[in-house]
Each structure stands twice: as structure tokens, then as C-alpha cells.
Motif scaffolding. Structure first.
Motif, PDB file in Angstrom:
ATOM      1  N   THR A  32       0.557  -1.188   0.070  1.00 10.38           N
ATOM      2  CA  THR A  32      -0.197   0.170  -0.201  1.00 10.38           C
ATOM      3  C   THR A  32       0.991   1.083  -0.105  1.00 10.38           C
ATOM      4  OG1 THR A  32      -0.499  -0.316   2.192  1.00 10.38           O
ATOM      5  CG2 THR A  32      -2.193  -1.101   1.137  1.00 10.38           C
ATOM      6  N   SER A  52       4.215   4.965  -4.106  1.00 12.79           N
ATOM      7  CA  SER A  52       3.323   4.041  -4.567  1.00 12.79           C
ATOM      8  C   SER A  52       3.203   3.002  -4.347  1.00 12.79           C
ATOM      9  CB  SER A  52       3.233   4.246  -6.126  1.00 12.79           C
ATOM     10  OG  SER A  52       4.118   3.593  -6.015  1.00 12.79           O
ATOM     11  N   SER A  99      -0.680   3.802   4.182  1.00 15.07           N
ATOM     12  CA  SER A  99      -2.200   3.690   3.806  1.00 15.07           C
ATOM     13  C   SER A  99      -3.120   2.376   3.886  1.00 15.07           C
ATOM     14  CB  SER A  99      -2.417   4.776   2.459  1.00 15.07           C
ATOM     15  OG  SER A  99      -4.099   4.194   2.256  1.00 15.07           O
ATOM     16  N   LEU A 100      -4.313   2.044   4.229  1.00 16.69           N
ATOM     17  CA  LEU A 100      -4.701   0.916   3.603  1.00 16.69           C
ATOM     18  C   LEU A 100      -5.085   0.778   2.141  1.00 16.69           C
ATOM     19  CD1 LEU A 100      -7.325   0.696   6.822  1.00 16.69           C
ATOM     20  CD2 LEU A 100      -4.618  -0.941   5.739  1.00 16.69           C
ATOM     21  N   ARG A 101      -4.610   1.740   1.464  1.00 14.54           N
ATOM     22  CA  ARG A 101      -4.577   1.268  -0.422  1.00 14.54           C
ATOM     23  C   ARG A 101      -3.860   0.795  -1.018  1.00 14.54           C
ATOM     24  NH1 ARG A 101      -6.824   5.549   3.075  1.00 14.54           N
ATOM     25  NH2 ARG A 101      -9.041   6.189   2.914  1.00 14.54           N
ATOM     26  N   TYR A 102      -4.202   0.407  -2.123  1.00 11.43           N
ATOM     27  CA  TYR A 102      -2.780  -0.818  -2.653  1.00 11.43           C
ATOM     28  C   TYR A 102      -2.872   0.678  -3.795  1.00 11.43           C
ATOM     29  CZ  TYR A 102      -3.118  -4.554   0.062  1.00 11.43           C
ATOM     30  OH  TYR A 102      -3.673  -5.347   0.795  1.00 11.43           O
ATOM     31  N   SER A 103      -2.612   1.871  -3.905  1.00 11.82           N
ATOM     32  CA  SER A 103      -2.751   3.139  -4.845  1.00 11.82           C
ATOM     33  C   SER A 103      -1.019   2.829  -5.847  1.00 11.82           C
ATOM     34  CB  SER A 103      -1.887   4.485  -4.384  1.00 11.82           C
ATOM     35  OG  SER A 103      -2.145   5.370  -4.618  1.00 11.82           O
ATOM     36  N   TYR A 107       0.214   9.531  -2.417  1.00 17.12           N
ATOM     37  CA  TYR A 107      -0.469  10.425  -1.515  1.00 17.12           C
ATOM     38  C   TYR A 107       0.907  11.270  -1.543  1.00 17.12           C
ATOM     39  CZ  TYR A 107      -4.523   6.744  -1.640  1.00 17.12           C
ATOM     40  OH  TYR A 107      -5.010   5.698  -2.720  1.00 17.12           O
ATOM     41  N   ASN A 112      -5.297  10.759   3.362  1.00 22.16           N
ATOM     42  CA  ASN A 112      -5.615   9.249   2.834  1.00 22.16           C
ATOM     43  C   ASN A 112      -4.498   7.776   3.556  1.00 22.16           C
ATOM     44  OD1 ASN A 112      -6.495   9.729  -0.003  1.00 22.16           O
ATOM     45  ND2 ASN A 112      -5.088  10.907  -0.294  1.00 22.16           N
ATOM     46  N   TYR A 113      -4.193   8.635   4.530  1.00 26.82           N
ATOM     47  CA  TYR A 113      -3.591   7.235   5.186  1.00 26.82           C
ATOM     48  C   TYR A 113      -4.487   6.766   6.487  1.00 26.82           C
ATOM     49  CZ  TYR A 113       0.139   8.562   2.837  1.00 26.82           C
ATOM     50  OH  TYR A 113       1.198   8.844   1.621  1.00 26.82           O
ATOM     51  N   ASP A 114      -3.716   6.184   6.361  1.00 25.31           N
ATOM     52  CA  ASP A 114      -5.003   5.328   7.857  1.00 25.31           C
ATOM     53  C   ASP A 114      -4.287   5.294   9.467  1.00 25.31           C
ATOM     54  OD1 ASP A 114      -5.409   3.466   5.301  1.00 25.31           O
ATOM     55  OD2 ASP A 114      -7.530   4.643   6.481  1.00 25.31           O
TER      56      ASP A 114
END
Length: 126
Positions: A32, A52, A99-103, A107, A112-114
Motif C-alpha cells: 500500500t 506508491s 495507507s490501506l489503499r493499493y495506490s 499520496y 489518505n493515510y490510515d
């Protein structure tokens, strides 16, 4: 739960170098997006560099371009920040963000960060 843990901060003279490391323990999202932020006394927290999920795209704040390098090791679930030619104005608490997102894009916004580390102090003396 993911708990980022930073290491590598300290006191350095202007012109010196430091390398910050961040290891994310617990439930892992190794691919992530991740980033480094900093907060100087009396100032808001700002993004320094981000990367990324696959590590192919990076972002740097103008103030650190050419001096800082962000890198990641997805096998180890770590993200590092190599800092060179440090200046007194780089003095701040540096935070690792996960982040939990696979971007595919890095970011730059905190929203956008968890997960956030507790921070590590970097002090650059003149």
C-alpha cells in the motif's frame, strides 16, 4: 491493526545525513501507499515524501527535492527516508504514515493515510 514504528532520528550538523526507517508491524499491507511527514515547532504537519504501492512513483516536497530519497521494501514491509545535505530548517518530528489503499500514485494528503507512527525527532544544528 497496523502500527508503524520509526527509527533513525537524532542530532546532526548541517550538511550531514540521516536515514529514517519505518517498519509496519501487525496486520500488514506491504504494497500500500506510504509516506513521510514532518512537523516543526509551531507549524502544521506537512508531507515530505511519499511512495506508491509498488514503489514506482514518488513525490517530494520542493524543500527536500534532490536531498531526500524515499524507498520501500515490500518484502519487509518497510519504508525508508534517506536525508542528505540536511539544513537547520529540516528540524522537526518526522512521522511515517501507512495507507490501506493499493495506490499507483503517491499520496500527499494526510486524509489518505490510515495509520501513523509516533514520530522520531530530527534536529539539525547550524
Amino acid at each position: 491493526q497496523v502500527q508503524p514504528v520509526e527509527s533513525g532520528g537524532g542530532l546532526v550538523q548541517a550538511g550531514g545525513s540521516l536515514r529514517l526507517s519505518c517498519a509496519a508491524s501487525g496486520r500488514t499491507f506491504s504494497a500500500t501507499a506510504k509516506g513521510w511527514f514532518r512537523q516543526a515547532p509551531g507549524k502544521e504537519r506537512e508531507v515530505v515524501a511519499s511512495i506508491s504501492g509498488a514503489g514506482s512513483n514518488t513525490y517530494y516536497a520542493d524543500s527536500v527535492k534532490g536531498r531526500f530519497t524515499i524507498s520501500r521494501d515490500n518484502a519487509k514491509n518497510t519504508v525508508d527516508l534517506q536525508m542528505k545535505s540536511l539544513k537547520p530548517e529540516d528540524t522537526a518530528v518526522y512521522f511515517c504514515a501507512v495507507s490501506l489503499r493499493y495506490s499507483a500514485s503517491p499520496y500527499t494528503s494526510e486524509i489518505n493515510y490510515d495509520y501513523w507512527g509516533q514520530g522520531t525527532q530530527v534536529t539539525v544544528s547550524s
